[in-house]
Design a protein around this motif. Structure first.
Motif, short mmCIF file in Angstrom:
data_model
loop_
_atom_site.label_atom_id
_atom_site.label_comp_id
_atom_site.label_asym_id
_atom_site.label_seq_id
_atom_site.Cartn_x
_atom_site.Cartn_y
_atom_site.Cartn_z
N LEU A 20 -1.45 16.31 24.55
CA LEU A 20 -0.02 16.08 24.35
C LEU A 20 0.44 16.64 23.01
N GLY A 21 -0.37 16.44 21.98
CA GLY A 21 -0.03 16.98 20.66
C GLY A 21 0.05 18.50 20.67
N LYS A 22 -0.90 19.13 21.33
CA LYS A 22 -0.90 20.59 21.42
C LYS A 22 0.27 21.09 22.27
N ALA A 23 0.59 20.36 23.35
CA ALA A 23 1.72 20.75 24.20
C ALA A 23 3.03 20.73 23.41
N GLN A 24 3.16 19.77 22.50
CA GLN A 24 4.38 19.70 21.68
C GLN A 24 4.49 20.86 20.70
N GLN A 25 3.36 21.45 20.35
CA GLN A 25 3.36 22.54 19.37
C GLN A 25 3.50 23.91 20.01
N THR A 26 3.52 23.96 21.34
CA THR A 26 3.55 25.25 22.02
C THR A 26 4.75 25.32 22.97
N THR A 27 4.92 26.49 23.54
CA THR A 27 6.00 26.70 24.52
C THR A 27 5.47 27.56 25.66
N GLY A 28 6.27 27.62 26.72
CA GLY A 28 5.96 28.52 27.82
C GLY A 28 4.67 28.17 28.55
N LYS A 29 3.94 29.21 28.90
CA LYS A 29 2.71 29.05 29.70
C LYS A 29 1.66 28.21 28.97
N GLU A 30 1.54 28.42 27.67
CA GLU A 30 0.55 27.66 26.89
C GLU A 30 0.86 26.16 26.92
N MET A 31 2.14 25.80 26.83
CA MET A 31 2.51 24.39 26.91
C MET A 31 2.10 23.81 28.25
N TRP A 32 2.35 24.54 29.31
CA TRP A 32 2.01 24.05 30.66
C TRP A 32 0.50 23.91 30.83
N LEU A 33 -0.27 24.79 30.23
CA LEU A 33 -1.74 24.66 30.30
C LEU A 33 -2.19 23.38 29.59
N TRP A 34 -1.58 23.08 28.45
CA TRP A 34 -1.91 21.84 27.74
C TRP A 34 -1.50 20.62 28.55
N LEU A 35 -0.38 20.71 29.26
CA LEU A 35 0.05 19.59 30.09
C LEU A 35 -0.88 19.39 31.29
#
Length: 113
Positions: A20-35
């Motif tokens: 969740l912390g990493k998802a908040q720090q990213t956007t786009g495809k990378e955010m979705w991978l963290w989610l």
């Protein structure tokens, strides 16, 4: 065996908090991978908690949940310090150590019950 499952479940709880912390720090495809990583860690963590509370050597629900949550909290605090550059103040580390002592105490008390 149930204690091993519980510890692993707590580590996966740390994984979902980090995700969740990493998802908040990213956007786009990378955010979705963290989610996606978050969702996988949540499922595994909950399943391991469920398994630890069942069977012949079941851990009582109150103890299991407290230990599981504490392992997740401890792991998340350590990860926050190492990965997210959160402060490692004296009081933060002091209360983290009291949490560790409490988890060990719960395991000792539950083993004798």
């Amino acid at each position: 065996m149930n204690w091993i499952l519980l510890i692993l479940g707590g580590l996966f709880e740390t994984g979902f908090a980090i995700s969740l912390g990493k998802a908040q720090q990213t956007t786009g495809k990378e955010m979705w991978l963290w989610l996606v990583a978050f969702a996988i860690c949540v499922c595994i963590s909950m399943y391991l908690l469920f398994k630890a509370m069942g069977g012949e050597r079941a851990i009582p629900v109150g103890t299991a949940y407290a230990v599981w949550g504490a392992i997740g909290a401890i792991g998340t605090i350590i990860a926050g310090i190492l990965l997210f550059k959160e402060p490692a103040t004296f009081w933060r580390l002091f209360f983290l150590s009291t949490l560790v002592i409490s988890v060990i105490g719960l395991q000792v008390v539950s083993s004798n019950a």
